[in-house]
Design a protein around this motif. Structure first.
Motif, short mmCIF file in Angstrom:
data_model
loop_
_atom_site.label_atom_id
_atom_site.label_comp_id
_atom_site.label_asym_id
_atom_site.label_seq_id
_atom_site.Cartn_x
_atom_site.Cartn_y
_atom_site.Cartn_z
N GLY A 77 0.81 -1.22 0.00
CA GLY A 77 0.00 0.00 0.00
C GLY A 77 0.84 1.26 0.00
O GLY A 77 0.58 2.22 -0.75
N LEU A 78 1.89 1.30 0.83
CA LEU A 78 2.74 2.48 0.91
C LEU A 78 3.50 2.71 -0.38
O LEU A 78 3.64 3.86 -0.85
N GLN A 79 3.97 1.63 -1.00
CA GLN A 79 4.72 1.79 -2.24
C GLN A 79 3.80 2.26 -3.36
O GLN A 79 4.21 3.04 -4.23
N SER A 80 2.56 1.80 -3.34
CA SER A 80 1.61 2.26 -4.36
C SER A 80 1.33 3.75 -4.21
O SER A 80 1.25 4.49 -5.20
N LYS A 81 1.16 4.18 -2.95
CA LYS A 81 0.97 5.61 -2.72
C LYS A 81 2.21 6.41 -3.12
O LYS A 81 2.10 7.49 -3.70
N LEU A 82 3.37 5.86 -2.80
CA LEU A 82 4.61 6.55 -3.13
C LEU A 82 4.75 6.70 -4.65
O LEU A 82 5.20 7.76 -5.14
N ALA A 83 4.33 5.69 -5.39
CA ALA A 83 4.45 5.76 -6.84
C ALA A 83 3.56 6.85 -7.43
O ALA A 83 3.84 7.35 -8.53
N ILE A 103 10.91 1.83 -6.55
CA ILE A 103 9.54 1.45 -6.14
C ILE A 103 9.15 0.13 -6.79
O ILE A 103 8.59 -0.76 -6.14
N GLU A 104 9.43 -0.02 -8.09
CA GLU A 104 9.07 -1.26 -8.78
C GLU A 104 9.82 -2.47 -8.19
O GLU A 104 9.26 -3.56 -8.05
N GLY A 105 11.08 -2.26 -7.83
CA GLY A 105 11.84 -3.35 -7.21
C GLY A 105 11.26 -3.75 -5.87
O GLY A 105 11.18 -4.94 -5.53
N THR A 106 10.83 -2.73 -5.09
CA THR A 106 10.21 -3.04 -3.79
C THR A 106 8.90 -3.80 -3.98
O THR A 106 8.62 -4.77 -3.26
N LEU A 107 8.08 -3.34 -4.95
CA LEU A 107 6.81 -4.04 -5.21
C LEU A 107 7.05 -5.48 -5.66
O LEU A 107 6.35 -6.41 -5.25
N SER A 108 8.06 -5.70 -6.51
CA SER A 108 8.37 -7.04 -6.99
C SER A 108 8.80 -7.95 -5.85
O SER A 108 8.36 -9.11 -5.75
N ALA A 109 9.65 -7.42 -4.95
CA ALA A 109 10.10 -8.22 -3.81
C ALA A 109 8.94 -8.54 -2.88
O ALA A 109 8.85 -9.63 -2.32
#
Length: 632
Positions: A316-322, A335-341
């Protein structure tokens, strides 16, 4: 239950007889003797102990001068031994070195060996000499001595009658003992101090197929072979030293799991009890694996729940950050690397849940060739063009009880692991074979580099992987888990060209019924009616029982019963359907049904004893376990 006093009574009776008596078996070893025999020849205890050899006794007597001067004692003893091996009924009289005269009467026994009676007739011989010397002068004394001789003969006749009765009792006792040992589902034997069998029932080749049936007089090392004897030798040595011991090993000749118990006999020999515990071991392994799974589920369920919540927050936080404006250019990649992990972490959680929760085993009648064909079809599309999959022809008649879905999943997992090891070219080979009618063995080999030492040791450990970030480390552990829950085993190794994985499962032929008489065992009347209708709808005749004892009685009275369908929990008594299946093992196919959870220990025991249907089930679920064939 009071012990049988017959052996001790017989021994006491033999010791009261004036004559000496011996019984040697067909291997020329002492089986029985009485106290007068030892006293008559003044023998040491070692030569009147069961197991003493005929050669030892004759050698001792000859060297002591019992037979007078002898030029070549070895030749003399050998001649007596040869005569004993070609034993014939005989009666002889001889004068001993001490001047006493004895008669020796021998008779063969039906089961081999012979019984011999030794009588001191010195007094009778003296009477005969006196009669000959003074017959003309002392006719009155002749009559008296004749009467005395007649009395002696009558006493001898009475003694012979007593010996015949003792022989009859000994034969009956031995017959009862042998009958009892033959009824035991185990090999019972007795070896002497030299490791030679002096007693054995006829169960060795049942417990350990491939061994001889007639082993009396043979060495235990020769009978068992180097491998098996090497496994039991330490326990046997401890027993010879006076310590009871137990040994377990897997016989390489038959693939059976064997347990041997070794008990000292107090005279230098050892009693041996050997049992086939293959099915017990399979059940024990499956139960241990279930307990490990339960513990793993308890440990990971709470952690997985909290970790899942954390991953959700991160997503959720990474989506908001994007979605924030004016982010640096490099932020998008981070951000994409964090979402993938994070998404990979979720997939890992799902894999953990699958491994710890699992599903119930669903055995069904399966043709091995068809199963291998399905695996080949599924795997072919996942392999590169230059990497071939070879499925070796198999030779299995009929169908076998397997969970085909789990077996396919496991074999596909092994093939995909082999693909990753080989790269873009090479060969993967899949074979299926029966191991001594005990195991169904699938073997996957490849032409890759093989397992590293670490992989051989830790390949089945959760999260161990040699694929770096590309591997989850849960593939082989899941295959291992499934195999253990089915009572099987998984072995990693290296062959001549690459890796080799052997997957073993219990080899269980599927029951064959068509228009058969089925015994239904269910304590609930309503359920009994339901299952009766299901069975009759499949074209079978049905007879019913409410408990184990009633079911056992029906199987004994009705030889036409072809199959038993039984509930696991039977409220009408303390015995369960598992007890029924174990008692009927090898005589009738049994299918068990239950509503117990797969994690329940009784369910696990049931699944290792017989095929299990989870309640509620439909007619098609029952049909999946049965191989029907048209009546001839």
């Amino acid at each position: 239950m009071q012990p049988d006093p017959s052996p001790s009574l017989t021994a006491s009776g033999l010791n009261l007889i004036a004559q000496g008596m011996t019984i040697f078996d067909h291997n020329l070893r002492l089986a029985v003797c009485n106290a007068p025999f030892q006293q008559m020849f003044d023998l040491p205890d070692a030569l009147v102990t069961p197991g003493a050899t005929f050669r030892e006794t004759i050698t001792h007597l000859a060297m002591r001068g019992e037979y007078g001067p002898i030029d070549d004692i070895d030749a003399f003893v050998q001649e007596r031994v040869d005569q004993a091996r070609n034993f014939e009924p005989h009666y002889m009289e001889r004068t001993r070195a001490n001047g006493r005269t004895i008669s020796v009467e021998g008779s063969p026994l039906p089961q081999g060996g012979w019984v011999t009676v030794y009588t001191d007739i010195s007094h009778t011989k003296a009477q005969e000499a006196l009669l000959r010397a003074r017959a003309s002068e002392l006719s009155e004394q002749v009559l008296e001595h004749t009467e005395a001789l007649s009395a002696t003969n009558r006493q001898l006749a009475a003694t012979v009658t007593a010996l015949e009765e003792a022989k009859r009792q000994l034969t009956q006792t031995e017959a009862r003992t042998r009958l009892t040992t033959e009824m035991m589902p185990a090999h019972i034997a007795h070896v002497d101090r030299d490791g030679r069998y002096i007693f054995s029932n006829r169960k060795l080749n049942t417990v350990m197929p491939g061994r001889p049936a007639d082993i009396l007089g043979m060495s235990i090392a020769d009978v068992l072979g180097d491998f098996a004897y090497g496994r039991i030798a330490p326990a046997l040595t401890r027993a010879y030293q006076g310590e009871a011991s137990v040994a377990e090993f897997t016989d390489n000749a038959s693939a059976r799991r064997i347990r041997g118990a070794f008990t000292p006999d107090g005279t230098g020999g050892v009693y041996i009890l050997s049992m086939d515990i293959t099915e017990e071991t399979q059940a024990r392994v499956a139960l241990q694996q279930t307990r490990r799974r339960t513990l793993a589920a308890q440990m990971t369920s709470g952690l997985a729940h909290d970790f899942s919540n954390l991953l959700t927050i991160i997503l959720g936080l990474q989506s908001k950050l994007a979605r924030l404006p004016d982010l640096p250019d490099e932020a998008g990649g981070l951000i994409e690397g964090t979402l993938s992990a994070t998404r990979r972490g979720g997939e890992l959680l799902n894999a953990i849940a699958d491994m710890t929760a699992g599903r119930a085993m669903r055995p069904a009648a399966t043709e091995i060739a068809t199963l291998l064909g399905d695996v080949q079809t599924l795997a072919r599309s996942t392999l590169p063009a230059d990497l071939t999959l070879k499925v070796a022809p198999c030779h299995f008649d009929g169908q076998f009880l397997l969970d085909p879905g789990m077996v396919k999943d496991s074999l596909l997992n092994l093939i995909l692991n082999a693909r990753d090891a080989c790269g873009v070219q090479g060969q993967i080979t899949l074979t299926a074979s029966a191991v001594h009618d005990t195991w169904l063995e699938f073997t996957v080999t490849d032409s890759g580099p093989g397992f590293s030492p670490d992989a051989l040791e830790h390949g089945c450990d959760p999260f161990f992987t040699t694929k770096g970030s590309e591997g989850s480390g849960l593939g082989l552990p899941m295959v291992y888990d499934m195999t253990k829950r089915a009572g099987g085993d998984l072995k990693l190794g290296n062959g001549d060209t690459g890796a080799r994985v052997r997957l073993r499962l219990p080899l269980r032929p599927a029951p064959r019924i068509s228009g058969a008489l089925v015994l239904l065992v269910e304590d609930e009347p309503e359920l009994r009616q339901h299952y009766r209708d299901m069975l009759t709808g499949l074209g079978n005749a049905v007879i019913e029982a409410a408990g184990v004892d009633e079911a056992i009685a029906l199987t004994a009275d009705l030889p036409d019963i072809r199959l038993v369908l039984s509930d696991v929990n039977l409220g009408s008594g303390s015995r369960t359907g598992v007890d029924l299946a174990q008692q009927l093992a090898g005589t009738l196919p049994v299918i068990l049904m239950t509503s117990l959870a797969p994690s329940d220990p009784l369910y696990q025991m049931a699944s290792q004893t017989a095929p299990v249907l989870r309640k509620p089930f439909l007619a098609r679920d029952l049909t999946a376990l049965l191989q029907t064939e048209a009546a001839a």
